[in-house]
Write a protein that holds these residues in place. Sequence first.
Motif, mmCIF file in Angstrom:
data_model
loop_
_atom_site.group_PDB
_atom_site.id
_atom_site.type_symbol
_atom_site.label_atom_id
_atom_site.label_comp_id
_atom_site.label_asym_id
_atom_site.label_seq_id
_atom_site.Cartn_x
_atom_site.Cartn_y
_atom_site.Cartn_z
ATOM 1 N N SER A 19 9.556 -0.984 7.839
ATOM 2 C CA SER A 19 8.429 -0.465 7.437
ATOM 3 C C SER A 19 7.461 -0.531 8.388
ATOM 4 C CB SER A 19 7.924 -1.210 6.135
ATOM 5 O OG SER A 19 6.506 -1.033 5.904
ATOM 6 N N ASN A 20 6.705 0.301 8.820
ATOM 7 C CA ASN A 20 5.513 0.615 9.914
ATOM 8 C C ASN A 20 6.189 0.859 11.397
ATOM 9 O OD1 ASN A 20 2.866 0.533 9.615
ATOM 10 N ND2 ASN A 20 2.890 -1.263 10.999
ATOM 11 N N TYR A 78 12.555 -1.029 5.483
ATOM 12 C CA TYR A 78 12.540 -2.480 5.182
ATOM 13 C C TYR A 78 11.877 -3.537 5.827
ATOM 14 C CZ TYR A 78 15.432 -1.636 9.422
ATOM 15 O OH TYR A 78 15.858 -1.412 10.498
ATOM 16 N N GLY A 79 12.061 -4.911 5.609
ATOM 17 C CA GLY A 79 11.450 -5.849 6.363
ATOM 18 C C GLY A 79 9.951 -6.170 5.924
ATOM 19 N N TYR A 80 9.553 -5.702 4.630
ATOM 20 C CA TYR A 80 8.370 -6.266 3.980
ATOM 21 C C TYR A 80 8.391 -7.807 3.811
ATOM 22 C CZ TYR A 80 7.558 -1.415 2.310
ATOM 23 O OH TYR A 80 7.483 0.013 2.319
ATOM 24 N N ALA A 81 7.178 -8.350 4.150
ATOM 25 C CA ALA A 81 7.014 -9.913 3.999
ATOM 26 C C ALA A 81 7.322 -10.246 2.529
ATOM 27 C CB ALA A 81 5.654 -10.346 4.589
ATOM 28 N N LYS A 82 6.722 -9.558 1.699
ATOM 29 C CA LYS A 82 6.598 -9.917 0.320
ATOM 30 C C LYS A 82 7.688 -9.063 -0.655
ATOM 31 C CE LYS A 82 1.789 -11.215 -0.064
ATOM 32 N NZ LYS A 82 0.729 -10.725 0.195
ATOM 33 N N THR A 124 3.148 8.353 5.406
ATOM 34 C CA THR A 124 3.176 7.241 6.244
ATOM 35 C C THR A 124 2.894 5.973 5.482
ATOM 36 O OG1 THR A 124 0.792 7.643 6.736
ATOM 37 C CG2 THR A 124 2.282 8.616 8.161
ATOM 38 N N SER A 125 2.961 4.829 6.203
ATOM 39 C CA SER A 125 2.747 3.489 5.539
ATOM 40 C C SER A 125 1.650 3.436 4.778
ATOM 41 C CB SER A 125 2.859 2.480 6.487
ATOM 42 O OG SER A 125 4.204 2.666 7.131
#
Length: 193
Positions: free
Chosen positions: A32-33, A79-83, A52-53
């Motif tokens: 993501s981002n 992918y890769g969101y912290a929460k 977009t994000s």
Amino acid sequence: MKIKKAELEKVAVFPYQYPNTGRPEIALAGRSNVGKSSLINTLVNIKSLARTSSSPGKTRTINFFNINDSFYLVDLPGYGYAKVSKEEKKKWGKMIEDYLNGREELKLIALLVDSRHAPTEDDKLMLNFIRHSGKKLVVIATKIDKLSRSELIKNINMLKRELQLTDQDYFIPFSSLKKIGKEELWKVFEENL
Ligand code: GDP
């Protein structure tokens, strides 16, 4: 490539929701981002085709963009969101695996990584999924306008090494902001459609 048509045609979670036209597909993956929506919008010259994000309510789905009624650009969930809960991670993995494995229409997978940083564990996990699928790979290093020429050269070498890329893999430095790499990327896509 001359874009005459670019439309979001299908939004899928499960395989029965994928298009069944038999047209070839090119998938795009990345955390993501990383700049995936911007890249899709840049490729097709439409400001906000892919959201977009910053768009509220961006969902984890596989989005099939019909290009010129001849192929699909397939936007895989970031992918890769912290929460993110373990449960959600599992769902993401299942969705990606279902799509990548045995999707005959899929000709090429683009993995987007940030040109400024070493690949994350999630990037390496995604690359594993891609290797396992046996599909062709193009790695796209995004946001290169943020780097100096010497930093860029250094990071390209670092990324190729960290991701253990081979001569069979394509590698393209890209900037949506400065429209760098667009023609080269279209050329790679066309070669594989
Ligand atoms: P996505 O989550 O992967 O779809 O990423 P987005 O396309 O939404 O981009 C995330 C952020 O990075 C946004 O603030 C974009 O404006 C920015 N961004 C995307 N591409 C570029 C680029 O080529 N250069 C720069 N400087 N910023 C970019």
